[in-house]
Design an enzyme around this catalytic site. Structure first.
Site, PDB file in Angstrom:
ATOM      1  N   GLY A  64       0.829  -1.191   0.000  1.00 58.83           N
ATOM      2  CA  GLY A  64       0.000   0.000   0.000  1.00 58.83           C
ATOM      3  C   GLY A  64       0.866   1.243   0.000  1.00 58.83           C
ATOM      4  N   ASP A 107      -8.479  -0.578   1.239  1.00 57.87           N
ATOM      5  CA  ASP A 107      -9.076   0.760   1.222  1.00 57.87           C
ATOM      6  C   ASP A 107      -9.141   1.336  -0.188  1.00 57.87           C
ATOM      7  OD1 ASP A 107      -9.215   0.596   3.946  1.00 57.87           O
ATOM      8  OD2 ASP A 107      -7.482   1.876   4.320  1.00 57.87           O
ATOM      9  N   ARG A 144     -33.391  -2.713  16.475  1.00 52.94           N
ATOM     10  CA  ARG A 144     -32.387  -1.702  16.791  1.00 52.94           C
ATOM     11  C   ARG A 144     -31.808  -1.064  15.518  1.00 52.94           C
ATOM     12  NH1 ARG A 144     -28.751  -4.494  21.597  1.00 52.94           N
ATOM     13  NH2 ARG A 144     -30.484  -5.033  22.992  1.00 52.94           N
ATOM     14  N   ARG A 191     -10.265  -8.213   5.568  1.00 55.44           N
ATOM     15  CA  ARG A 191      -9.086  -8.589   4.793  1.00 55.44           C
ATOM     16  C   ARG A 191      -8.716 -10.072   4.924  1.00 55.44           C
ATOM     17  NH1 ARG A 191      -4.966  -5.194   5.406  1.00 55.44           N
ATOM     18  NH2 ARG A 191      -5.377  -3.833   7.156  1.00 55.44           N
TER      19      ARG A 191
END
Length: 366
Positions: A113, A138, A173, A286
């Site tokens: 990354g 991401d 909820r 991941r």
């Protein structure tokens, strides 16, 4: 020709298919392949004069070593988040170059990354032949539309969000699901859209509780099952939030403040008087085997990296742009920050992804 391979940063599904593709493509050309363990940290532990340290931190990638690894997530080379320029004792770039020279490595392929690829660009600037491959769930490496691991992370997230609906409905909820994404909200945006949740809060747009809370309460009341679903980026901000920006850049175990999903849930319970469920997917995003797309991109990037070395075209970062495989200068990622195109893809007032135009857009809409 002897080439080296390493993986750095967080693991993602799709790394092993890429490693296998690199190894087989190189072996077909009669080259040797050496894998370095634990990213850049492995280099710092190697003393070329000591055979034991070389054996402990590297591995010959022959056909048997990479057999079947494409079906498994993670990285067989293991990983670290080390940057040799910032370790105790000062910049160790010289040591990395010494190890490469001593082991007879002619070119290096790095999978990582933002952090791993920044040092890759630095190493290339020192004159060593490097080809880098972007990976991160991401999907926030500047210069490419797609990074290895993104598709599987979205798939995992959508499955988990939809599975959580049964519990949210059973207890009537509001469920808050937090996804990784400190700087970019792409994982939250796309997972929220594909799971068709009620509201999605992304890192790029601070959320106003005075607007968001009534929307979620209304969502819960409008559904026969009396529940609502909200997805939020870990890097999202709430208006009036006192959490420190610096904390958000730290790993989860080193942060001092409560996760944003829990802060939002607390506001919902205190101000909207609604019950909540909080789920941080975190490393589950991941983990596990790569999906079909990450296998495909991993295989393709691996083969392309070897082709670039064979052609003498190093100092490049592989990329996908508008659905096409390509390559850009290796330091391209230093030139900007990749975030969601909010005006085009997000409704700020309703906290929802928006899809107003599809024709001509690339896959994944980025």
């Amino acid at each position: 020709m002897r080439i080296g391979v390493l993986t750095g940063g967080g693991d993602v599904p799709g790394l092993n298919p890429c490693i296998r593709s690199i190894a087989l493509s190189a072996l077909d050309r009669g080259w040797e392949v050496i894998g370095f363990r634990r990213g850049w940290q492995g280099f710092l532990e190697i003393d070329p004069a000591e055979r034991e340290s070389v054996a402990a931190h590297s591995i010959v990638l022959d056909r048997e070593a990479v057999r079947g690894i494409d079906r498994v997530g993670g990285t067989m080379l293991h990983t670290s988040r080390t940057d040799p320029r910032t370790v105790a004792g000062g910049d160790r770039t010289g040591h990395v170059l010494m190890v490469l020279d001593a082991l007879g490595v002619d070119a290096l392929i790095t999978l990582g990354g933002d952090g791993t690829l920044r040092f890759s660009a630095h190493l290339s600037a020192q004159g060593f032949p490097v080809v880098s491959i972007p990976k991160t769930m991401d999907n926030d490496v500047f210069g490419t539309d797609y990074c290895i691991g993104f598709s599987t992370a979205i798939t995992r997230s959508v499955d988990a969000i939809n599975a959580l609906r049964t519990t949210a409905e059973s207890h009537e909820r509001i469920a808050i699901v937090e996804l990784f994404g400190r700087r970019s909200g792409e994982t939250a945006l796309l997972a929220g859209f594909l799971a068709q949740v009620d509201r999605t809060v992304i890192a790029e747009v601070p959320a106003d509780p005075d607007v968001l809370l009534p929307l979620l309460a209304a969502d819960r009341r409008s559904r026969p099952g009396a529940y609502a679903m909200c997805v939020i980026s870990e890097g999202a901000k709430l208006a009036g939030d006192e959490a420190e920006d610096g904390d958000r850049r730290l790993s989860a175990t080193r942060r001092s403040e409560t996760a944003v999903s829990r802060r939002l849930a607390l506001l919902i319970e205190q101000r909207a008087k609604e019950g909540t469920i909080v789920q941080q997917l975190a490393y589950l995003m991941r983990s596990g085997d790569p999906d079909a797309l990450d296998r495909m991109v991993g295989f393709a990037f691996g083969g392309l990296a070897v082709q670039k070395i064979e052609a003498g075209e190093t100092g490049r970062m592989l990329a996908l742009r508008d659905g096409n495989y390509c390559h850009v200068p290796i330091d391209t990622l230093l030139g900007g920050t990749k975030t969601v195109d909010v005006d085009r893809l997000y409704d700020r007032a309703r906290y929802r992804p928006k899809l107003t135009h599809v024709e001509g857009m690339p896959m994944f809409l980025y």
